[in-house]
Design a protein around this motif. Structure first.
Motif, PDB file in Angstrom:
ATOM      1  N   VAL A  89      70.065  62.204  16.428  1.00  0.00           N
ATOM      2  CA  VAL A  89      69.720  61.758  17.779  1.00  0.00           C
ATOM      3  C   VAL A  89      68.261  61.321  17.841  1.00  0.00           C
ATOM      4  O   VAL A  89      67.926  60.317  18.479  1.00  0.00           O
ATOM      5  CB  VAL A  89      69.999  62.874  18.799  1.00  0.00           C
ATOM      6  CG1 VAL A  89      69.646  62.422  20.214  1.00  0.00           C
ATOM      7  CG2 VAL A  89      71.460  63.294  18.744  1.00  0.00           C
ATOM      8  N   LEU A  90      67.381  62.057  17.166  1.00  0.00           N
ATOM      9  CA  LEU A  90      65.967  61.681  17.152  1.00  0.00           C
ATOM     10  C   LEU A  90      65.757  60.350  16.437  1.00  0.00           C
ATOM     11  O   LEU A  90      64.892  59.553  16.834  1.00  0.00           O
ATOM     12  CB  LEU A  90      65.147  62.782  16.475  1.00  0.00           C
ATOM     13  CG  LEU A  90      65.069  64.120  17.222  1.00  0.00           C
ATOM     14  CD1 LEU A  90      64.286  65.136  16.408  1.00  0.00           C
ATOM     15  CD2 LEU A  90      64.432  63.938  18.589  1.00  0.00           C
ATOM     16  N   ALA A  91      66.537  60.090  15.387  1.00  0.00           N
ATOM     17  CA  ALA A  91      66.430  58.800  14.709  1.00  0.00           C
ATOM     18  C   ALA A  91      66.841  57.662  15.634  1.00  0.00           C
ATOM     19  O   ALA A  91      66.181  56.614  15.690  1.00  0.00           O
ATOM     20  CB  ALA A  91      67.300  58.798  13.451  1.00  0.00           C
ATOM     21  N   GLY A  92      67.921  57.853  16.397  1.00  0.00           N
ATOM     22  CA  GLY A  92      68.318  56.836  17.364  1.00  0.00           C
ATOM     23  C   GLY A  92      67.288  56.647  18.462  1.00  0.00           C
ATOM     24  O   GLY A  92      67.010  55.508  18.880  1.00  0.00           O
ATOM     25  N   MET A  93      66.696  57.736  18.932  1.00  0.00           N
ATOM     26  CA  MET A  93      65.674  57.626  19.970  1.00  0.00           C
ATOM     27  C   MET A  93      64.435  56.904  19.450  1.00  0.00           C
ATOM     28  O   MET A  93      63.821  56.112  20.176  1.00  0.00           O
ATOM     29  CB  MET A  93      65.306  59.022  20.482  1.00  0.00           C
ATOM     30  CG  MET A  93      66.418  59.722  21.248  1.00  0.00           C
ATOM     31  SD  MET A  93      65.926  61.364  21.839  1.00  0.00           S
ATOM     32  CE  MET A  93      64.630  60.932  22.994  1.00  0.00           C
ATOM     33  N   ALA A  94      64.068  57.172  18.199  1.00  0.00           N
ATOM     34  CA  ALA A  94      62.909  56.474  17.621  1.00  0.00           C
ATOM     35  C   ALA A  94      63.171  54.969  17.522  1.00  0.00           C
ATOM     36  O   ALA A  94      62.295  54.149  17.823  1.00  0.00           O
ATOM     37  CB  ALA A  94      62.589  57.054  16.247  1.00  0.00           C
ATOM     38  N   ALA A  95      64.390  54.596  17.117  1.00  0.00           N
ATOM     39  CA  ALA A  95      64.713  53.174  17.048  1.00  0.00           C
ATOM     40  C   ALA A  95      64.706  52.540  18.436  1.00  0.00           C
ATOM     41  O   ALA A  95      64.214  51.416  18.619  1.00  0.00           O
ATOM     42  CB  ALA A  95      66.083  52.990  16.390  1.00  0.00           C
ATOM     43  N   GLY A  96      65.248  53.239  19.442  1.00  0.00           N
ATOM     44  CA  GLY A  96      65.204  52.716  20.800  1.00  0.00           C
ATOM     45  C   GLY A  96      63.797  52.623  21.346  1.00  0.00           C
ATOM     46  O   GLY A  96      63.460  51.675  22.078  1.00  0.00           O
ATOM     47  N   TRP A  97      62.943  53.572  20.995  1.00  0.00           N
ATOM     48  CA  TRP A  97      61.553  53.526  21.435  1.00  0.00           C
ATOM     49  C   TRP A  97      60.843  52.315  20.839  1.00  0.00           C
ATOM     50  O   TRP A  97      60.108  51.609  21.541  1.00  0.00           O
ATOM     51  CB  TRP A  97      60.863  54.814  21.020  1.00  0.00           C
ATOM     52  CG  TRP A  97      59.406  54.879  21.384  1.00  0.00           C
ATOM     53  CD1 TRP A  97      58.877  55.189  22.603  1.00  0.00           C
ATOM     54  CD2 TRP A  97      58.304  54.601  20.515  1.00  0.00           C
ATOM     55  NE1 TRP A  97      57.500  55.134  22.547  1.00  0.00           N
ATOM     56  CE2 TRP A  97      57.117  54.779  21.286  1.00  0.00           C
ATOM     57  CE3 TRP A  97      58.193  54.238  19.181  1.00  0.00           C
ATOM     58  CZ2 TRP A  97      55.859  54.594  20.738  1.00  0.00           C
ATOM     59  CZ3 TRP A  97      56.930  54.052  18.637  1.00  0.00           C
ATOM     60  CH2 TRP A  97      55.782  54.235  19.411  1.00  0.00           C
ATOM     61  N   ALA A 141      65.353  53.749  27.472  1.00  0.00           N
ATOM     62  CA  ALA A 141      65.237  54.020  28.909  1.00  0.00           C
ATOM     63  C   ALA A 141      63.978  54.813  29.221  1.00  0.00           C
ATOM     64  O   ALA A 141      63.343  54.599  30.263  1.00  0.00           O
ATOM     65  CB  ALA A 141      66.477  54.758  29.394  1.00  0.00           C
ATOM     66  N   ALA A 142      63.595  55.731  28.338  1.00  0.00           N
ATOM     67  CA  ALA A 142      62.380  56.515  28.580  1.00  0.00           C
ATOM     68  C   ALA A 142      61.147  55.621  28.570  1.00  0.00           C
ATOM     69  O   ALA A 142      60.264  55.748  29.427  1.00  0.00           O
ATOM     70  CB  ALA A 142      62.265  57.611  27.523  1.00  0.00           C
TER      71      ALA A 142
END
Length: 453
Positions: free
Chosen positions: A331-339, A419-420
């Protein structure tokens, strides 16, 4: 009469008379050498010749390291012949292209992905060299790029079929037809990557594709690579933890220093496989090391394992304690890519003085999930295979399960990260702000004089 100086000696009367010019007549213009004609363009090589040479060089440069490593691994008191080492190198080279080997113990189809990466890189360079040789560099022609790739694939397929025939003469059974087809597919796809980049077709496709598609592909690839990087770190930590067992396994072969070095290099050739298995473990589906076995975060059930140093880092049981934090890595890897996606889009919007809308941000973030799923599913399919008959006929993760879980986890993480950033970043106004320029006060107009009374 002109004076005589050391740098201007006395000249004869004939020379003075010859240099004399009538008054009012200008000297002739100095002769300027004519410009050289441009060099003739370099001749273009015929496509069959260029493709054959490039394919052969790619095959040789990827086969020699395999022969050296397997030759070291086979060193013992009874050293094998040079012909046997070369034939073993050909067998390993075919295995790296996904060609299974039929042995007396069963089929051997576990592909060393490090060798596959080496062969793909050399074939990509072959596509680049052939494209330049035939004069198609910068042509932006998809047809010419495809022609180059197919030509390299055909030459590589012929070499694969010849290698299969040579290996079959030594005792192993390899299908020349299957070897030719596998080498044709790998050679064509890898050479196409190099040809597309050299001809400029990649730039053309990037400009014609929608922005959401481009950003989604980029974000999905970043997320997939982050997951594989996390898997590599976890696998390396596990092997380092079980380093004593791995050293005991290597020492049990009793092949001397050179033989142990070869066994270590063979294990390193399968290090990318362990990376994919570790990423599957972090995602949840896990992997198998034999029939009716499972290595997951919630369950570890394995039986007797072969003496392979790479398997010394397998977990002993389910994840507990601080190890539960590993479940948050995907999940953190996906969040980093989205960021990263959101930061890039926000910067582009600021440069263009435009507001970034939610659809333009969330569409590529959602598309990143399927892209990462396809990448990890393909890697899972390539990393597994049989290691003989019996219970070792099933090794590796389940591709469709890894692809599905990766798509869901990466999409959710990328949406959260994007989104963040969007919520914490102020939108740039669409109108171009007016710059305030310093104004000088105008002098007051003089008042008219009062009329005389």
């Amino acid at each position: 009469m002109s004076p005589v100086t050391p740098d201007q000696p006395r000249r004869s009367a004939a020379e003075v008379t010859a240099d004399a010019r009538p008054a009012g007549r200008a000297r002739p213009a100095p002769r300027v050498p004519a410009p050289r004609s441009p060099e003739a363009p370099r001749g273009r090589a015929p496509l069959p010749v260029a493709a054959g040479v490039a394919a052969g060089w790619a095959a040789v440069t990827s086969w020699l390291p395999v022969t050296l490593v397997l030759g070291l691994a086979q060193l013992s008191e009874d050293a094998g012949s040079l012909t046997g080492a070369m034939r073993a190198g050909l067998a390993g080279w075919l295995l790296g292209h996904g060609v299974p080997l039929e042995t007396s113990a069963g089929p051997l189809g576990l592909v060393p992905l490090a060798l596959t990466a080496l062969a793909v890189w050399r074939l990509t360079r072959a596509g680049v060299h052939v494209t330049r040789a035939v004069g198609a560099r910068g042509s932006r022609s998809p047809g010419r790029a495809l022609t180059v790739a197919v030509a390299v694939g055909i030459g590589y397929a012929l070499l694969g079929a010849v290698a299969a025939i040579a290996v079959s003469a030594g005792g192993l059974r390899v299908s020349p037809i299957r070897a030719g087809l596998a080498c044709a597919v790998v050679g064509t796809l890898a050479a196409l990557v190099g040809a597309v980049r050299t001809t400029g077709v990649s730039v053309l496709l990037a400009r014609r594709s929608p922005p959401a598609l481009r950003n989604g592909l980029r974000t999905g690839l970043v997320a997939g690579l982050l997951l594989l990087g996390a898997g590599a770190g976890a696998a390396g930590l596990s092997v380092a933890t079980g380093g004593g067992d791995a050293a005991d396994m290597i020492g049990a072969y009793r092949t001397g220093v050179a033989g142990q070095a070869g066994i270590t290099l063979v294990s390193l050739a399968y290090a990318p496989n362990a990376t994919v298995w570790s990423a599957s473990y972090l995602l949840g589906p896990g992997f198998a090391v034999g029939t009716d076995t499972a290595v997951r975060t919630s369950e570890v059930s394995v039986g007797a394992l072969p003496a392979v140093p790479l398997l010394a880092g397998l977990p002993r049981g389910p994840v507990d304690g601080l190890g539960v934090g590993l479940l948050a890595v995907p999940v953190l890897a996906g969040m980093a890519a989205g960021w990263l996606l959101a930061r890039r889009l926000v910067r582009i919007a600021a440069e263009e003085r435009a507001a970034l809308g939610w659809p333009a941000l969330l569409a590529p973030a959602a598309l990143a999930g399927p892209v990462a799923g396809v990448l990890l599913g393909a890697a899972a399919a390539a990393s597994g295979g049989p290691l003989g008959g019996g219970r070792l006929a099933e090794i590796g993760p389940t591709p469709w399960l890894v692809a599905g879980v990766a798509a869901l986890v990466v999409a959710a993480g990328a949406l959260l990260g994007a989104a963040a950033v969007k919520a914490l970043t102020h939108d740039t106004p669409t109108s171009r702000p007016t710059t305030s320029r310093p104004t000088t006060p105008r002098p007051a107009a003089p008042r008219p004089a009062a009329p005389p009374r």
